[in-house]
Design a protein around this motif. Structure first.
Motif, PDB file in Angstrom:
ATOM      1  N   VAL A 157      28.861  55.773 -32.003  1.00  0.00           N
ATOM      2  CA  VAL A 157      28.687  56.525 -30.845  1.00  0.00           C
ATOM      3  C   VAL A 157      28.281  55.877 -29.756  1.00  0.00           C
ATOM      4  O   VAL A 157      28.810  56.040 -28.508  1.00  0.00           O
ATOM      5  CB  VAL A 157      27.687  57.671 -31.037  1.00  0.00           C
ATOM      6  N   ALA A 158      27.120  54.898 -29.979  1.00  0.00           N
ATOM      7  CA  ALA A 158      26.675  54.050 -28.766  1.00  0.00           C
ATOM      8  C   ALA A 158      27.717  53.423 -28.270  1.00  0.00           C
ATOM      9  O   ALA A 158      27.929  52.986 -26.849  1.00  0.00           O
ATOM     10  CB  ALA A 158      25.326  53.253 -29.049  1.00  0.00           C
ATOM     11  N   ASP A 159      28.631  52.705 -29.004  1.00  0.00           N
ATOM     12  CA  ASP A 159      29.782  51.761 -28.628  1.00  0.00           C
ATOM     13  C   ASP A 159      30.696  52.444 -27.866  1.00  0.00           C
ATOM     14  O   ASP A 159      31.207  51.800 -26.502  1.00  0.00           O
ATOM     15  CB  ASP A 159      30.196  50.942 -29.889  1.00  0.00           C
ATOM     16  N   ALA A 160      31.109  53.778 -28.097  1.00  0.00           N
ATOM     17  CA  ALA A 160      32.191  54.518 -27.398  1.00  0.00           C
ATOM     18  C   ALA A 160      31.597  54.871 -26.437  1.00  0.00           C
ATOM     19  O   ALA A 160      32.307  54.990 -25.373  1.00  0.00           O
ATOM     20  CB  ALA A 160      32.661  55.559 -28.383  1.00  0.00           C
ATOM     21  N   ALA A 161      30.336  55.360 -26.249  1.00  0.00           N
ATOM     22  CA  ALA A 161      29.669  55.828 -25.005  1.00  0.00           C
ATOM     23  C   ALA A 161      29.520  54.957 -23.878  1.00  0.00           C
ATOM     24  O   ALA A 161      29.768  55.322 -22.689  1.00  0.00           O
ATOM     25  CB  ALA A 161      28.202  56.388 -25.555  1.00  0.00           C
TER      26      ALA A 161
ATOM     27  N   ASP B  85      23.691  59.605 -13.447  1.00  0.00           N
ATOM     28  CA  ASP B  85      22.826  59.656 -14.275  1.00  0.00           C
ATOM     29  C   ASP B  85      23.193  59.793 -15.843  1.00  0.00           C
ATOM     30  O   ASP B  85      22.475  59.604 -16.652  1.00  0.00           O
ATOM     31  CB  ASP B  85      21.925  60.673 -14.177  1.00  0.00           C
ATOM     32  N   ALA B  86      24.642  60.321 -15.814  1.00  0.00           N
ATOM     33  CA  ALA B  86      25.009  60.421 -17.307  1.00  0.00           C
ATOM     34  C   ALA B  86      26.328  59.490 -17.387  1.00  0.00           C
ATOM     35  O   ALA B  86      27.625  59.997 -17.223  1.00  0.00           O
ATOM     36  CB  ALA B  86      25.386  61.793 -17.567  1.00  0.00           C
ATOM     37  N   PRO B  87      26.234  58.037 -17.473  1.00  0.00           N
ATOM     38  CA  PRO B  87      27.374  57.369 -17.543  1.00  0.00           C
ATOM     39  C   PRO B  87      28.262  57.348 -18.865  1.00  0.00           C
ATOM     40  O   PRO B  87      29.116  56.313 -18.962  1.00  0.00           O
ATOM     41  CB  PRO B  87      26.947  55.995 -17.147  1.00  0.00           C
ATOM     42  N   GLU B  88      27.780  57.853 -19.840  1.00  0.00           N
ATOM     43  CA  GLU B  88      28.437  57.885 -21.250  1.00  0.00           C
ATOM     44  C   GLU B  88      29.762  58.240 -21.337  1.00  0.00           C
ATOM     45  O   GLU B  88      30.141  59.328 -20.477  1.00  0.00           O
ATOM     46  CB  GLU B  88      27.589  58.499 -22.203  1.00  0.00           C
TER      47      GLU B  88
ATOM     48  N   SER C 277      14.239  58.315 -26.554  1.00  0.00           N
ATOM     49  CA  SER C 277      15.110  59.146 -27.183  1.00  0.00           C
ATOM     50  C   SER C 277      16.491  58.260 -27.466  1.00  0.00           C
ATOM     51  O   SER C 277      16.447  57.270 -26.539  1.00  0.00           O
ATOM     52  CB  SER C 277      15.341  60.591 -26.615  1.00  0.00           C
ATOM     53  N   TYR C 278      17.281  58.708 -28.153  1.00  0.00           N
ATOM     54  CA  TYR C 278      18.664  57.954 -28.272  1.00  0.00           C
ATOM     55  C   TYR C 278      19.121  58.038 -26.852  1.00  0.00           C
ATOM     56  O   TYR C 278      20.024  57.165 -26.601  1.00  0.00           O
ATOM     57  CB  TYR C 278      19.325  58.718 -29.604  1.00  0.00           C
ATOM     58  N   THR C 279      19.482  59.152 -26.452  1.00  0.00           N
ATOM     59  CA  THR C 279      20.186  59.449 -25.034  1.00  0.00           C
ATOM     60  C   THR C 279      19.636  58.726 -23.982  1.00  0.00           C
ATOM     61  O   THR C 279      20.191  58.129 -23.328  1.00  0.00           O
ATOM     62  CB  THR C 279      20.050  60.861 -24.668  1.00  0.00           C
ATOM     63  N   GLU C 280      18.033  58.546 -23.931  1.00  0.00           N
ATOM     64  CA  GLU C 280      17.597  57.774 -22.706  1.00  0.00           C
ATOM     65  C   GLU C 280      17.965  56.352 -23.304  1.00  0.00           C
ATOM     66  O   GLU C 280      18.103  55.513 -22.142  1.00  0.00           O
ATOM     67  CB  GLU C 280      16.167  57.904 -23.032  1.00  0.00           C
ATOM     68  N   ALA C 281      17.922  55.673 -24.295  1.00  0.00           N
ATOM     69  CA  ALA C 281      18.071  54.401 -24.722  1.00  0.00           C
ATOM     70  C   ALA C 281      19.628  54.082 -24.169  1.00  0.00           C
ATOM     71  O   ALA C 281      19.805  52.794 -23.691  1.00  0.00           O
ATOM     72  CB  ALA C 281      17.821  54.031 -26.281  1.00  0.00           C
ATOM     73  N   ILE C 282      20.607  54.885 -24.504  1.00  0.00           N
ATOM     74  CA  ILE C 282      22.143  54.508 -24.504  1.00  0.00           C
ATOM     75  C   ILE C 282      22.249  54.628 -23.034  1.00  0.00           C
ATOM     76  O   ILE C 282      23.036  53.595 -22.576  1.00  0.00           O
ATOM     77  CB  ILE C 282      22.943  55.331 -25.501  1.00  0.00           C
ATOM     78  N   ARG C 283      21.756  55.443 -22.335  1.00  0.00           N
ATOM     79  CA  ARG C 283      22.007  55.589 -20.986  1.00  0.00           C
ATOM     80  C   ARG C 283      21.230  54.256 -20.249  1.00  0.00           C
ATOM     81  O   ARG C 283      22.007  53.609 -19.358  1.00  0.00           O
ATOM     82  CB  ARG C 283      21.609  57.080 -20.363  1.00  0.00           C
ATOM     83  N   ALA C 284      20.259  53.968 -20.512  1.00  0.00           N
ATOM     84  CA  ALA C 284      19.405  52.838 -19.922  1.00  0.00           C
ATOM     85  C   ALA C 284      20.251  51.366 -19.952  1.00  0.00           C
ATOM     86  O   ALA C 284      20.484  50.461 -19.366  1.00  0.00           O
ATOM     87  CB  ALA C 284      18.338  52.575 -20.521  1.00  0.00           C
ATOM     88  N   ASN C 285      20.936  51.245 -21.412  1.00  0.00           N
ATOM     89  CA  ASN C 285      21.687  50.245 -21.836  1.00  0.00           C
ATOM     90  C   ASN C 285      22.993  50.113 -20.948  1.00  0.00           C
ATOM     91  O   ASN C 285      23.141  48.884 -20.405  1.00  0.00           O
ATOM     92  CB  ASN C 285      22.036  50.545 -23.121  1.00  0.00           C
TER      93      ASN C 285
ATOM     94  N   SER D  19      27.224  46.040 -22.422  1.00  0.00           N
ATOM     95  CA  SER D  19      26.501  47.108 -23.147  1.00  0.00           C
ATOM     96  C   SER D  19      27.085  47.630 -24.581  1.00  0.00           C
ATOM     97  O   SER D  19      26.275  47.899 -25.162  1.00  0.00           O
ATOM     98  CB  SER D  19      26.846  48.454 -22.069  1.00  0.00           C
ATOM     99  N   CYS D  20      28.221  47.284 -24.655  1.00  0.00           N
ATOM    100  CA  CYS D  20      28.948  47.548 -25.966  1.00  0.00           C
ATOM    101  C   CYS D  20      28.342  46.783 -27.187  1.00  0.00           C
ATOM    102  O   CYS D  20      27.894  47.290 -28.059  1.00  0.00           O
ATOM    103  CB  CYS D  20      30.364  47.549 -25.916  1.00  0.00           C
ATOM    104  N   GLY D  21      28.320  45.505 -26.773  1.00  0.00           N
ATOM    105  CA  GLY D  21      27.570  44.391 -27.734  1.00  0.00           C
ATOM    106  C   GLY D  21      25.971  44.923 -27.881  1.00  0.00           C
ATOM    107  O   GLY D  21      25.749  44.955 -29.485  1.00  0.00           O
ATOM    108  N   ARG D  22      25.599  45.132 -27.093  1.00  0.00           N
ATOM    109  CA  ARG D  22      23.931  45.561 -27.068  1.00  0.00           C
ATOM    110  C   ARG D  22      23.829  46.963 -27.977  1.00  0.00           C
ATOM    111  O   ARG D  22      22.827  47.172 -28.697  1.00  0.00           O
ATOM    112  CB  ARG D  22      23.085  45.667 -25.883  1.00  0.00           C
ATOM    113  N   ALA D  23      24.706  47.766 -27.639  1.00  0.00           N
ATOM    114  CA  ALA D  23      24.652  49.019 -28.321  1.00  0.00           C
ATOM    115  C   ALA D  23      24.665  49.090 -30.030  1.00  0.00           C
ATOM    116  O   ALA D  23      24.238  49.951 -30.650  1.00  0.00           O
ATOM    117  CB  ALA D  23      26.048  49.962 -28.001  1.00  0.00           C
ATOM    118  N   TRP D  24      25.189  48.000 -30.423  1.00  0.00           N
ATOM    119  CA  TRP D  24      25.222  48.021 -31.974  1.00  0.00           C
ATOM    120  C   TRP D  24      24.126  47.474 -32.687  1.00  0.00           C
ATOM    121  O   TRP D  24      23.657  47.899 -33.841  1.00  0.00           O
ATOM    122  CB  TRP D  24      26.362  47.083 -32.318  1.00  0.00           C
ATOM    123  N   ILE D  25      22.828  47.455 -31.722  1.00  0.00           N
ATOM    124  CA  ILE D  25      21.537  47.249 -32.290  1.00  0.00           C
ATOM    125  C   ILE D  25      20.847  48.362 -31.844  1.00  0.00           C
ATOM    126  O   ILE D  25      19.976  49.112 -32.409  1.00  0.00           O
ATOM    127  CB  ILE D  25      20.753  45.895 -31.888  1.00  0.00           C
ATOM    128  N   ILE D  26      20.853  48.743 -30.547  1.00  0.00           N
ATOM    129  CA  ILE D  26      20.187  49.814 -29.916  1.00  0.00           C
ATOM    130  C   ILE D  26      20.567  51.223 -30.523  1.00  0.00           C
ATOM    131  O   ILE D  26      19.665  52.058 -31.083  1.00  0.00           O
ATOM    132  CB  ILE D  26      20.411  50.000 -28.345  1.00  0.00           C
TER     133      ILE D  26
END
Length: 407
Positions: free
Chosen positions: A22-26, A45-48, A328-336, A343-350
């Motif tokens: 989900v984080a990668d796709a977002a 504020d919601a770039p996913e 939270s998950y949402t806060e982390a993914i949006r910050a990333n 961002s996609c590469g980092r998403a796979w750990i975050i």
């Protein structure tokens, strides 16, 4: 599979794996846009789950790599993680390097189903796999004692190679003999063919990766951690998997750090404990300590300080900063995403880390609406559940692997 945890723990691990996809796709819509201000302009504020568009990159530095992709699609990181996940599923939770290498080539090589960007370690790994095979074939032919015509040599190589790509050792004997016997009944030619198969098998090395220090070394780790969670063999298995695509001691060290981090979280540990345990395994502990300092989440500033590119010495501090401060998950993914760059590469750990802590559907977990936006989400999540719960596919006749996984 060595993970025999409780039902609750298996649920958490499944959620963690889903968190990566989900984080990668977002993150895909503005992946490799390095200008955080520009990301805020186009995504707010919601770039996913933004649709990938070249126009986003018209201002600010960036590289548009995902022409033709749609919201909810995964990046090449997701495809590569799916290759390993599919191999683990087919191998009943065990890392089978030969199977993993074959599936990797089948996905990303000529005739594969992956349509999209290929990163440097993927391209070099494909070249290395071909070169390793050619050297193995040349060595095998040079050691054959039977007198074979050039045509017989070619035919025998064509017959044995499909088997050496997926079988090893004594597994080769019967199918190779059967394949050769369809054309040659002479015992000396059959013996020569079996010699070729065994010699090629011995020469195929597991370290096929590029000398590369980028995020593909760690982005694929979550399914492997799920299978070897809590095992004393986990770090060795992680190194073996990493060297398939990133044959670099420094990349392996960063991967050990990331593996330790995810393993502790997958076992139910806290984020602070996981970061404490993982940091000493990293090549640069000072940068990780600096990244964890401060009292608030500021991923844009972390990107300014440590870097936003694909290199592990830049990405891992940013990951540590976000995990240390996001609530939270949402806060982390949006910050990333707002940080910019890879961002996609980092998403796979975050993504897996935050989902392991917060789960799915809670106030702090993966939003259910985000799960529904993942392209082919039902198939992907079904495979992840099977992997974690040990629901292995039925063994049928040996055949070539599907060309691409979990898309």
């Amino acid at each position: 599979m060595e993970n025999n945890g409780s039902t609750d723990r298996r649920y958490s691990i499944t959620a963690a794996l889903a968190g990566g996809w989900v984080a990668d796709a977002a993150s895909l819509g503005v992946h490799w846009l390095y200008d955080s201000g520009r990301i805020l302009e186009v995504g707010g504020d919601a770039p996913e789950f933004l649709p990938p568009k070249a126009e986003y990159y018209s201002r600010g530095f960036g590289y548009f790599a995902h022409e033709g992709k749609q919201p909810g699609d995964i990046s090449h990181y997701g495809a590569a993680t799916g290759v390993l996940a599919d191999s683990l599923l087919a191998s009943e939770g065990r890392l089978d390097i030969r199977d993993y290498q074959r599936r990797f080539r089948a996905c990303f090589g000529p005739g594969g189903n992956w349509c999209g960007f290929l990163d440097n370690p993927t391209r070099i790994t494909l070249e290395n796999l071909t070169a390793i095979e050619h050297r193995a074939i040349d060595h095998a032919l040079s050691t054959v004692t039977a007198e074979l015509t050039e045509r017989q040599q070619k035919v025998l190589i064509q017959k044995v190679m499909p088997y050496t790509r997926r079988l090893t050792g004594d597994q080769l004997t019967e199918p190779v003999k059967a394949a050769i016997s369809l054309t040659y009944q002479e015992p000396e030619i059959q013996d020569a063919g079996l010699h070729l198969a065994r010699t090629i098998d011995e020469q195929l090395v597991p370290e096929s990766g590029a000398d590369d220090l980028q995020l593909p070394a760690v982005s694929k780790l979550s399914p492997l951690v799920a299978c070897y969670c809590g095992s004393e063999r986990l770090l060795d298995m992680a190194e073996a998997a990493v060297r398939v695509t990133n044959h670099s001691d420094e990349a392996v060290a960063w991967a050990r750090c990331a593996t330790q981090l995810l393993d502790h979280l997958f076992q139910g540990g806290s984020i602070s404990e996981a970061l404490d345990l993982a940091a000493p395994l990293a090549p640069d502990t000072d940068r990780l300590s600096q990244a964890r300092s401060g009292s608030r989440l500021d991923a844009r500033s972390a990107g300014d300080t440590f870097g936003r590119t694909c290199y592990l010495h830049e990405a891992m501090p940013v990951i540590f900063h976000i995990l240390s401060h996001a609530g939270s998950y949402t806060e982390a993914i949006r910050a990333n995403i707002h940080c910019g760059g890879d961002s996609c590469g980092r998403a796979w750990i975050i993504g897996p880390a935050m989902a392991a802590i917060h789960g799915v559907g809670s106030e702090k977990g993966i939003p259910l609406s985000w799960l529904t936006r993942l392209t082919n989400g039902s198939d992907i999540l079904g495979k992840l559940e099977s992997l974690v719960n040990g629901n292995w596919p039925e063994k049928g006749p040996q055949k070539e692997a599907p060309t691409c996984p979990m898309q």
